[in-house]
Structure formats: structure tokens, C-alpha cells
Design a protein around this motif. Structure first.
Motif, short mmCIF file in Angstrom:
data_model
loop_
_atom_site.label_atom_id
_atom_site.label_comp_id
_atom_site.label_asym_id
_atom_site.label_seq_id
_atom_site.Cartn_x
_atom_site.Cartn_y
_atom_site.Cartn_z
N ALA A 1 0.82 -1.21 0.00
CA ALA A 1 0.00 0.00 0.00
C ALA A 1 0.86 1.26 0.00
O ALA A 1 0.42 2.32 -0.46
N ILE A 2 2.09 1.13 0.50
CA ILE A 2 2.99 2.28 0.56
C ILE A 2 3.87 2.38 -0.69
O ILE A 2 3.96 3.44 -1.32
N GLY A 3 4.51 1.28 -1.04
CA GLY A 3 5.49 1.34 -2.12
C GLY A 3 5.28 0.33 -3.23
O GLY A 3 6.22 0.07 -4.00
N GLY A 4 4.07 -0.25 -3.32
CA GLY A 4 3.80 -1.23 -4.36
C GLY A 4 4.53 -2.54 -4.12
O GLY A 4 5.17 -2.75 -3.08
N MET A 32 9.06 -5.95 -1.86
CA MET A 32 10.19 -6.85 -2.14
C MET A 32 11.49 -6.32 -1.53
O MET A 32 12.29 -7.08 -1.00
N MET A 33 11.68 -5.01 -1.58
CA MET A 33 12.89 -4.46 -0.98
C MET A 33 12.85 -4.56 0.54
O MET A 33 13.86 -4.80 1.19
N GLY A 34 11.67 -4.39 1.12
CA GLY A 34 11.54 -4.59 2.57
C GLY A 34 11.85 -6.02 2.95
O GLY A 34 12.50 -6.29 3.96
N SER A 35 11.40 -6.96 2.12
CA SER A 35 11.69 -8.37 2.34
C SER A 35 13.18 -8.64 2.23
O SER A 35 13.75 -9.42 3.00
N LEU A 38 16.43 1.75 -4.74
CA LEU A 38 16.45 2.92 -3.86
C LEU A 38 15.28 3.85 -4.11
O LEU A 38 14.92 4.66 -3.24
N ASP A 39 14.67 3.74 -5.27
CA ASP A 39 13.52 4.60 -5.59
C ASP A 39 12.25 4.16 -4.88
O ASP A 39 11.32 4.96 -4.72
N VAL A 40 12.18 2.90 -4.46
CA VAL A 40 10.94 2.38 -3.87
C VAL A 40 11.07 2.10 -2.37
O VAL A 40 10.07 1.86 -1.70
N LEU A 41 12.29 2.13 -1.87
CA LEU A 41 12.51 1.78 -0.46
C LEU A 41 12.37 3.01 0.42
O LEU A 41 12.91 4.07 0.12
#
Length: 455
Positions: free
Chosen positions: A86-89, A94-97, A243-246
């Protein structure tokens, strides 16, 4: 520790005539739970299968082929993935994972350097048990909604599908024996699917299209391309720039969950050591198994799949079949990768109606919550002790209630909520409140007495 009626030891290679069926049996036992997570998080099931297989193979490699463990999609990350999306698609999730996987690696390094005691002080049963309960009960509304609602409105027909699926799964879990006793979830899904097909609520368009493409192929090349289809991978630096989505909100949601799954992992290793009759915490070492878990999660994240974790279902299969061979587990991983590239398999999984998965989810999410309760009981954690009662109560209400902490530092905003916040507060309470010895109950959750065994 005595290994009763062992059929195959950890390093035994099965006969070629039996290898395929043994590995297929092992995969089927994991199949229902593995595809449920991508179904709930709206990730491609084919990617989940491929990442599960690759994650398992990497785990076997890192643990030197000494731990017979299959890794599948983690239920603990369902809520965090939905929040992160909901925040970053999908890319942000995936980057959080991926960063959560890095935390596994850091903890593995610390365990290798300083031993196991420090992590046990941070994650005793009185913290881990309630957080696991939060995982299950936090997902309960999702399961019920899937079981009986269509676009937010109640549907008796859909609810009947969920109830039948749930009933068959329960009956299978209690009464099926042999091979069928290993796959009650899969059987429940199949029966529910057939019933939904009879009611006419299954969208079979993609299946029919795939089947027609296969049958109409006029050359081997066309036939091959009709059978094998590349999964919908989401790969960093190819489909997006990491880095654009994290952002820090995603990290705050995803990374703390790793503390819970690591504690679950340790518990799984304890039980697995009992079943196989070896001390896996000592050889090849807990640091290796946690590292393997983390690498598997990172592999999944760079492919666009849900985080991986060691499966309780895996232990059940080993306990029933007494087949401990890592080659059988590795074969199951290879089959999972293969199925991920077979288009019609992905189409069938995608066509499973929501109430079928809702029916299965009612049981599975309840089992997750019950396993947290069982952890408290098995360790004889005294909830008559005010300290334990306070810690567990605060974790449950904050986690299930969806409490949130939000603040900003300069231009950066931070938000920690739900299970992640409950786990963090639980750890803090356990570290600062007096009487820490009560948090461990009988002290056997990670005690040496439970893992001493003959090599």
C-alpha cells in the motif's frame, strides 16, 4: 536420541525408481500452504514456487546438506506485505523483504561470534508465543471475508464452498493415513475446487486457453512454448530501481517480522532435531540454518516472490515417513521450480476461487494462533505471574488491535504498526521488567536437554 523406524538417513540417496515419487510426495505436502501466501498477497503463484525451490536448494547448500528442510512462503509476512504494498507497491514490499533477509544474515553472524544465549534473552517464549498468536488472529478477518463475502457482500453459495473445503481438510487432518494423511490441505483445496466448479463460480478461461494452445500446437517448438511459460518475475535494476521504492516506513513494517520468524525457525530446528535424532543447532550450527533462511528470503525478494521460511509441514512429513534424505527434499525443490515454469499449473492455481482458499485459511490461520498458545503451554509459562501476564496481554492487544506509532525526523516519516510494533514492545518489556527468569517457563524451549542427541 534414538531414530525409530528410520527409512532413509539425511545423506542417503534414494533409488532412481523411487526418487521422483518421494520428492513429489514431499512437495505436495507443502503445496497448499506455499501457494496460499501468494494468493493472499496477490503475488504470482508461479514465482512463489520458483523462489521456494531455489530458496530450498540454497538452504541445503549453506547447511552443507545436513538439514532436511523445505522452505516455503512465510505466513508471518502476509500482513506486512499487504501494508508495504500500500505504501510502495510490489517493488517496495520486495525491498523490505530483502532487508529482512539481511537481518537474518546479521543475526547469523552474531550467533556465530557470540553464541545463542543473547538472542534467547531477547526472544523468550513469553514474547514469541503471543506474537505468533497475533500473526494468526490478525489474519482471521481476512480468512472470514474470503470465505463468505463477494465484493463485500455476503454470499451463501460461496460460504458453502468454504465450509465444504474446511470440513474436508479437517477430516483429512484427523482421519487420513499414509500419503493422504500428508496432504489434507491439498485434498481440501481439490474437493472445494470441484464443488465450486459444479456451482459455476470457477473462471476457467485461462485454463481452457492454455489447453487449446497445447492441443493445437503443430510443432515441437509451439508445444514447448505452450507448456513452459516464464513466471512474472519482478527483478530489481530490471523492472525497478531499489532505492527509488525503499523507504523507512516499509522497513519498519517488514524488518521486525524477521525477529518473529527467526524465533519460529529456532523452534523448528529444535523439533526437527528431535525427529531426526541429531543436534542441528550444533552441527551444522544454528548460524548456518538462519543464514540459509535469510538467503532464501533474499532470493525470493529479488524474483518478486513472498519471503521464505522453514516449514512445520516439512517436519510433519519427516516424522510420518521417516525419510530424512536431503536428496528427497532437494528433488522436491527442483519439482517446485519446474512447476513454476509450467503455464497450465499457474493457470489452475490462479483459477482457485477465493472461498476455497478462505476455507483453508480459517484452519491454517487458527493453527498459527494455536501454535503460539502451544508454545506457552509446552514451556509451562506461568500466566499467573504478573510479569508474564503483562507482557503477553500488551502484545496481544497492540498486535491484534492494529496499534500504530508514527513520527517524523526532519523530512523523514516513520510508522510502525500491528505485529511489528507488538514484537518490538514485547522485546522491550521483557528486557526492562524485573524477574526475567519467569519469561522462560520451564526453560526447555531452547535448552540443551532438548537437543542433546547422538550424531
Amino acid at each position: 536420541m534414538e531414530r525409530l523406524d528410520m527409512v532413509m538417513d539425511v545423506r542417503d540417496v534414494p533409488k532412481k525408481s523411487k526418487w521422483f515419487m518421494l520428492s513429489l510426495q514431499h512437495l505436495f505436502a507443502m503445496f497448499g500452504a506455499t501457494v496460499l501466501v501468494p494468493f493472499l498477497t496477490e503475488l504470482p503463484a508461479s514465482v512463489a514456487l520458483v523462489s521456494s525451490g531455489l530458496g530450498t536448494l540454497s538452504y541445503l547448500l549453506i547447511t552443507r546438506g545436513r538439514i532436511p528442510a523445505y522452505l516455503g512462503s512465510s505466513f508471518a509476512f502476509i500482513g506486512p506485505i499487504l501494508s508495504a504494498r500500500a505504501i510502495g507497491g510490489v517493488e517496495g514490499a520486495m525491498m523490505g523483504s530483502f532487508v529482512a533477509g539481511l537481518l537474518y544474515g546479521l543475526i547469523a553472524l552474531l550467533i556465530a561470534s557470540f553464541g545463542l544465549d543473547w538472542i534467547m534473552k531477547a526472544l523468550p517464549p513469553v514474547v514469541v508465543g503471543p506474537v505468533i498468536i497475533v500473526i494468526g488472529l490478525g489474519l482471521a478477518p481476512t480468512a472470514v471475508d474470503m470465505a463468505m463475502n463477494v465484493n463485500g457482500s455476503y454470499s451463501g453459495m460461496h460460504f458453502s464452498v468454504a465450509i465444504l473445503t474446511l470440513t474436508v481438510t479437517i477430516i483429512g487432518s484427523l482421519f487420513f493415513r499414509g500419503f493422504f494423511g500428508l496432504i489434507p490441505i491439498l485434498i481440501g483445496i481439490i474437493v472445494g475446487y470441484v464443488y465450486a466448479l459444479i456451482l459455476g463460480i470457477v473462471n476457467t478461461d485461462f485454463i481452457v486457453a492454455s489447453f487449446n494452445q497445447i492441443t493445437s500446437a503443430s510443432s515441437f517448438g509451439e508445444f514447448f512454448s505452450a507448456i513452459f511459460v516464464a513466471p512474472e518475475f519482478v527483478i530489481p535494476f530490471v523492472h525497478y530501481q531499489p532505492l527509488d521504492v525503499l523507504n523507512f516506513n516499509i522497513l519498519a513494517i517488514m524488518v521486525p517480522v524477521a525477529l518473529v520468524t527467526i524465533a519460529e525457525h529456532i523452534g523448528d530446528q529444535m523439533v526437527l532435531s528431535k525427529v531426526v535424532g541429531r543436534n542441528f543447532l550444533k552441527e551444522p550450527g544454528l548460524h548456518r540454518s538462519i543464514l540459509g533462511d535469510g538467503v532464501a528470503t533474499m532470493i525470493a525478494s529479488v524474483l518478486g516472490g513472498p519471503p521464505n521460511t522453514t516449514y512445520g509441514e516439512n517436519i510433519g512429513v519427516l516424522a510420518i515417513t521417516r525419510i530424512f534424505s536431503v536428496f528427497v527434499v532437494g528433488g522436491a525443490a527442483v519439482l517446485a521450480i519446474t512447476f513454476g515454469f509450467i503455464g497450465i499449473v499457474s493457470d489452475v492455481i490462479t483459477s482457485i476461487p477465493t472461498p476455497v482458499m478462505g476455507g483453508v485459511s480459517i484452519l491454517l490461520f487458527g493453527i498459527i494462533a494455536s501454535s503460539g498458545l502451544r508454545m506457552l503451554i509446552d514451556n509451562q509459562v506461568d500466566l499467573g505471574n504478573n510479569r508474564n501476564l503483562i507482557i503477553s496481554s500488551v502484545i496481544l492487544v497492540i498486535g491484534i488491535g492494529g496499534a500504530m506509532v508514527q513520527f517524523s525526523v526532519g523530512d523523514l516519516g516513520f510508522k510502525v504498526e500491528g505485529m511489528a510494533l507488538a514484537a518490538i514492545i514485547g522485546v522491550i518489556l521483557n528486557l526492562v521488567l524485573p524477574g526475567k527468569e519467569a519469561a522462560y517457563g520451564n526453560g526447555k524451549m531452547f535448552g540443551e536437554a532438548d537437543t542433546d542427541s547422538n550424531e
